[in-house]
Design an enzyme around this catalytic site. Structure first.
Site, mmCIF file in Angstrom:
data_model
loop_
_atom_site.group_PDB
_atom_site.id
_atom_site.type_symbol
_atom_site.label_atom_id
_atom_site.label_comp_id
_atom_site.label_asym_id
_atom_site.label_seq_id
_atom_site.Cartn_x
_atom_site.Cartn_y
_atom_site.Cartn_z
ATOM 1 N N SER A 146 8.698 -19.420 0.944
ATOM 2 C CA SER A 146 8.594 -18.921 2.205
ATOM 3 C C SER A 146 7.212 -18.291 2.574
ATOM 4 O O SER A 146 6.456 -18.490 1.611
ATOM 5 C CB SER A 146 9.442 -17.818 2.494
ATOM 6 N N GLU B 288 4.877 -15.798 5.032
ATOM 7 C CA GLU B 288 4.798 -14.651 5.800
ATOM 8 C C GLU B 288 3.329 -14.543 6.913
ATOM 9 O O GLU B 288 2.347 -14.756 6.381
ATOM 10 C CB GLU B 288 4.761 -13.288 5.021
ATOM 11 N N ASP C 162 6.221 1.584 6.315
ATOM 12 C CA ASP C 162 5.166 2.350 6.035
ATOM 13 C C ASP C 162 4.677 2.898 7.307
ATOM 14 O O ASP C 162 5.013 2.120 8.703
ATOM 15 C CB ASP C 162 3.936 1.946 5.631
ATOM 16 N N PHE D 179 -6.593 -2.894 0.380
ATOM 17 C CA PHE D 179 -5.067 -3.160 0.693
ATOM 18 C C PHE D 179 -4.347 -2.656 -0.707
ATOM 19 O O PHE D 179 -3.519 -2.151 -0.826
ATOM 20 C CB PHE D 179 -4.906 -4.293 1.309
ATOM 21 N N HIS E 107 6.890 -16.395 -2.370
ATOM 22 C CA HIS E 107 6.528 -15.909 -0.806
ATOM 23 C C HIS E 107 5.294 -15.639 -0.834
ATOM 24 O O HIS E 107 4.761 -14.965 -1.374
ATOM 25 C CB HIS E 107 7.718 -14.746 -0.651
HETATM 26 P P1 FAD Z 1 12.655 1.706 -0.251
HETATM 27 O O1 FAD Z 1 13.217 0.767 -0.868
HETATM 28 O O2 FAD Z 1 13.216 2.776 0.877
HETATM 29 O O3 FAD Z 1 11.562 2.534 -1.201
HETATM 30 C C1 FAD Z 1 10.551 3.669 -0.653
HETATM 31 C C2 FAD Z 1 10.147 4.510 -1.979
HETATM 32 O O4 FAD Z 1 11.167 5.474 -1.888
HETATM 33 C C3 FAD Z 1 10.053 3.873 -3.123
HETATM 34 O O5 FAD Z 1 9.244 4.802 -4.062
HETATM 35 C C4 FAD Z 1 11.480 4.193 -3.866
HETATM 36 O O6 FAD Z 1 11.485 4.342 -5.201
HETATM 37 C C5 FAD Z 1 11.974 5.459 -3.070
HETATM 38 N N1 FAD Z 1 13.239 5.325 -2.881
HETATM 39 C C6 FAD Z 1 14.075 4.221 -2.375
HETATM 40 N N2 FAD Z 1 15.433 4.973 -1.970
HETATM 41 C C7 FAD Z 1 15.246 6.411 -2.122
HETATM 42 C C8 FAD Z 1 16.351 7.311 -2.069
HETATM 43 N N3 FAD Z 1 17.569 6.892 -1.822
HETATM 44 N N4 FAD Z 1 15.876 8.576 -2.460
HETATM 45 C C9 FAD Z 1 14.604 8.958 -2.871
HETATM 46 N N5 FAD Z 1 13.823 8.129 -2.745
HETATM 47 C C10 FAD Z 1 14.105 6.446 -2.675
HETATM 48 N N6 FAD Z 1 5.804 -2.698 5.602
HETATM 49 C C11 FAD Z 1 6.001 -2.503 6.810
HETATM 50 O O7 FAD Z 1 5.409 -1.488 7.378
HETATM 51 N N7 FAD Z 1 6.173 -3.500 7.710
HETATM 52 C C12 FAD Z 1 6.469 -4.845 7.009
HETATM 53 O O8 FAD Z 1 6.929 -5.816 7.524
HETATM 54 C C13 FAD Z 1 6.524 -5.049 5.639
HETATM 55 N N8 FAD Z 1 6.903 -6.056 4.811
HETATM 56 C C14 FAD Z 1 6.954 -5.942 3.561
HETATM 57 C C15 FAD Z 1 7.275 -6.929 3.105
HETATM 58 C C16 FAD Z 1 7.416 -7.047 1.440
HETATM 59 C C17 FAD Z 1 7.821 -8.323 0.700
HETATM 60 C C18 FAD Z 1 7.131 -5.843 0.973
HETATM 61 C C19 FAD Z 1 7.032 -6.025 -0.771
HETATM 62 C C20 FAD Z 1 6.592 -4.854 1.372
HETATM 63 C C21 FAD Z 1 6.196 -4.988 2.776
HETATM 64 N N9 FAD Z 1 6.057 -3.718 3.641
HETATM 65 C C22 FAD Z 1 5.842 -3.819 5.027
HETATM 66 C C23 FAD Z 1 5.761 -2.289 2.829
HETATM 67 C C24 FAD Z 1 7.071 -1.542 2.676
HETATM 68 O O9 FAD Z 1 7.363 -1.046 3.768
HETATM 69 C C25 FAD Z 1 6.378 -0.364 1.833
HETATM 70 O O10 FAD Z 1 5.860 -0.565 0.592
HETATM 71 C C26 FAD Z 1 7.176 0.990 2.004
HETATM 72 O O11 FAD Z 1 6.423 1.954 1.524
HETATM 73 C C27 FAD Z 1 8.475 0.734 1.128
HETATM 74 O O12 FAD Z 1 9.424 -0.142 1.635
HETATM 75 P P2 FAD Z 1 10.658 -0.415 0.840
HETATM 76 O O13 FAD Z 1 11.689 -1.118 1.666
HETATM 77 O O14 FAD Z 1 10.565 -1.072 -0.246
HETATM 78 O O15 FAD Z 1 11.296 1.007 0.508
#
Ligand code: FAD
Length: 284
Positions: free
Chosen positions: A10, A12, A103, A210, A261
């Site tokens: 895929s 992005e 973020d 980054f 990806h």
């Molecule tokens: P989560 O899985 O929610 O985790 C975030 C943090 O919180 C981690 O440190 C985890 O250990 C901790 N955590 C998780 N669940 C809990 C809980 N229940 N209690 C306490 N702590 C917890 N960012 C954008 O803004 N837009 C995008 O489109 C985007 N696309 C991305 C695509 C990919 C493939 C990747 C790898 C990253 C992308 N990001 C994007 C970045 C991402 O949003 C950030 O890394 C963000 O800080 C974490 O997102 P996550 O979904 O992994 O969060």
């Protein structure tokens, strides 16, 4: 090892902010579509213009016949706003989503209450059942906010338990970090495909900035080598970066990675070159 035909490839994009950027992306999208990836994904800024930009781009490319997975996070939006967006995507024929915490975006005024990605996966499953194939993010070199490797993987597992179908990793340049991560996740009962995110190398200072923010490590040998090229990189750096990333992908695939990806940065040239080096478009 999995067969090439069962792997997921895929690409992005991020939503362009200008008409010129959109025209350039349309051209890149045409070229990248000819490679035949399984799907494209479009990042989501969760605030203001980038939020609208994601929806607009996803609907445009879906209408043109591409398979497109929008990235989605709660950001500061209410459940009903997120549901409205999910229904818009569903009605347009979107079948895949990348569910994230996200973020704090620029343009969001720094005001954002984070809701973890597992909550979004749960919400999507509650509201739309099995309609969407849900991808989530994971971090072979640990998410920067996590207090430990084990805790980060435990939270990753919550996303899987909530109904994620597959995961895409943050980019990395150390294949061992990926393989060790996959082994550890499997030992913790995570059994979904973990697809490596691949960041092509084209500009060292951007990449270094980054990587610092998102917690991806540039190994010292690589960073020192890249620093030896001129600021804009030039053809020599591009050739070097291409070789490094192609070799990384080869190692990942030969070690059993379930796909790749590509973070395209909205350009087609480097991804196309890596894709062709790996013969990804050829029948398995
Ligand atoms: P989560 O899985 O929610 O985790 C975030 C943090 O919180 C981690 O440190 C985890 O250990 C901790 N955590 C998780 N669940 C809990 C809980 N229940 N209690 C306490 N702590 C917890 N960012 C954008 O803004 N837009 C995008 O489109 C985007 N696309 C991305 C695509 C990919 C493939 C990747 C790898 C990253 C992308 N990001 C994007 C970045 C991402 O949003 C950030 O890394 C963000 O800080 C974490 O997102 P996550 O979904 O992994 O969060």
């Amino acid at each position: 090892m999995q067969k090439a035909s069962s792997r997921h490839y895929s690409i992005e994009y991020f939503p362009p902010r200008t008409e010129e950027g959109e025209a350039k992306l349309d051209l890149a999208h045409k070229r990248l579509s000819s490679l035949g990836p399984e799907f494209f994904s479009v990042t989501y800024g969760a605030g203001g213009t980038t939020k609208k930009g994601t929806r607009k781009l996803v609907l445009k490319y879906i209408e043109a016949g591409s398979d497109v997975a929008p990235h989605l996070s709660f950001g500061g939006a209410s459940d009903s706003e997120v549901l409205k967006l999910l229904n818009t995507y569903k009605d347009a024929g979107v079948s895949k989503l990348v569910a994230l915490r996200g973020d704090a975006p620029s343009g969001f005024g720094g005001k954002m209450h984070h809701r973890y990605a597992n909550e979004l996966v749960e919400f999507v499953r509650q509201q739309t059942g099995d309609h969407f194939e849900i991808y989530v993010a994971c971090y072979p070199e640990v998410h920067p906010d996590a207090s430990s490797y084990a805790e980060d993987v435990a939270y990753f597992k919550q996303k899987v338990d909530a109904g994620a179908n597959a995961a895409i990793t943050q980019y990395f340049y150390n294949a061992d970090a990926y393989f060790r991560f996959v082994d550890y996740c499997q030992s913790q009962g995570i059994d979904i495909p973990i697809i490596p995110g691949i960041m092509p190398i084209s500009n060292f200072s951007n990449l270094a900035r980054f990587s610092g923010k998102c917690g991806a490590e540039i190994p010292q040998w690589l960073s020192r080598r890249l620093q030896g090229f001129s600021e804009d990189g030039g053809a020599d750096m591009r050739k070097f970066g291409l070789d490094v990333v192609t070799e990384l992908c080869e190692r990942l695939l030969s070690g059993g990675a379930p796909g790749l990806h590509f973070y395209s940065m909205n350009t087609s040239k480097t991804v196309s070159q890596i894709w062709n080096n790996l013969s990804l478009s050829e029948p398995a």
